[in-house]
Design a protein around this motif. Structure first.
Motif, PDB file in Angstrom:
ATOM      1  N   ASP A  21      20.218  14.850  94.201  1.00 22.88           N
ATOM      2  CA  ASP A  21      21.342  15.078  93.293  1.00 22.88           C
ATOM      3  C   ASP A  21      20.831  15.450  91.916  1.00 22.88           C
ATOM      4  N   SER A 108      21.882  28.327  88.587  1.00 21.37           N
ATOM      5  CA  SER A 108      23.022  28.435  89.484  1.00 21.37           C
ATOM      6  C   SER A 108      23.776  27.112  89.505  1.00 21.37           C
ATOM      7  N   GLY A 109      25.059  27.173  89.256  1.00 23.65           N
ATOM      8  CA  GLY A 109      25.883  25.976  89.287  1.00 23.65           C
ATOM      9  C   GLY A 109      25.878  25.290  90.641  1.00 23.65           C
ATOM     10  N   ASN A 110      25.580  26.033  91.698  1.00 21.78           N
ATOM     11  CA  ASN A 110      25.545  25.459  93.045  1.00 21.78           C
ATOM     12  C   ASN A 110      24.416  24.461  93.229  1.00 21.78           C
ATOM     13  N   ASP A 111      23.451  24.465  92.316  1.00 22.34           N
ATOM     14  CA  ASP A 111      22.311  23.552  92.419  1.00 22.34           C
ATOM     15  C   ASP A 111      22.595  22.175  91.824  1.00 22.34           C
ATOM     16  N   TYR A 112      23.775  21.997  91.238  1.00 26.59           N
ATOM     17  CA  TYR A 112      24.063  20.774  90.482  1.00 26.59           C
ATOM     18  C   TYR A 112      25.364  20.144  90.937  1.00 26.59           C
ATOM     19  N   ILE A 113      25.372  18.799  90.854  1.00 32.06           N
ATOM     20  CA  ILE A 113      26.608  18.086  91.176  1.00 32.06           C
ATOM     21  C   ILE A 113      27.439  17.838  89.924  1.00 32.06           C
TER      22      ILE A 113
END
Length: 127
Positions: A21, A108-113
């Motif tokens: 996470d 990339s926002g997809n790498d973060y919760i």
């Protein structure tokens, strides 16, 4: 035995998922207040406090800025004694992330919760 293996795999996989996470702290790259010569930048505690809390909780935290590289710190934000700020600046890993921040274009926002927009007078300069 088969049931024990599945339980082990579940807990191992769950632990790996939690360990991966990541949270992103976004800061400014601007060092001057608007079109003035007045120095500004990140209000240090708005990045240092969440960084320390989140890393202590086991999250991986990245720091990004508009341009990447060194993030300017508002000199007024370091005038008062703050143990968390001092710890953040004196710990090689966090100090390095502040000096070598990721450029937003490379993130990339997809790498973060989760994403935190740290404050300071420089932050509104890029909205």
């Amino acid at each position: 035995m088969k049931k024990l293996v599945w339980i082990f795999l579940f807990f191992t996989w769950s632990s790996l998922a939690v360990a991966a996470d990541k949270i992103l702290i976004v800061s400014t790259s601007y060092s001057k207040l608007g079109n003035t010569v007045e120095k500004t930048g990140l209000w240090l505690s708005e990045a240092s406090h969440p960084y320390i809390i989140l890393t202590d909780a086991g999250y991986e935290v990245d720091i990004a800025s508009v341009k990447g590289g060194r993030i300017p710190i508002d000199p007024n934000s370091t005038k008062e004694h703050d143990d968390i700020n001092q710890s953040f600046l004196n710990t090689p890993e966090s100090a390095n992330k502040l000096s070598n921040s990721l450029a937003l274009k490379d993130v990339s926002g997809n790498d973060y919760i989760g994403v935190i927009f740290s404050g300071g007078h420089g932050l509104p300069s890029f909205y």
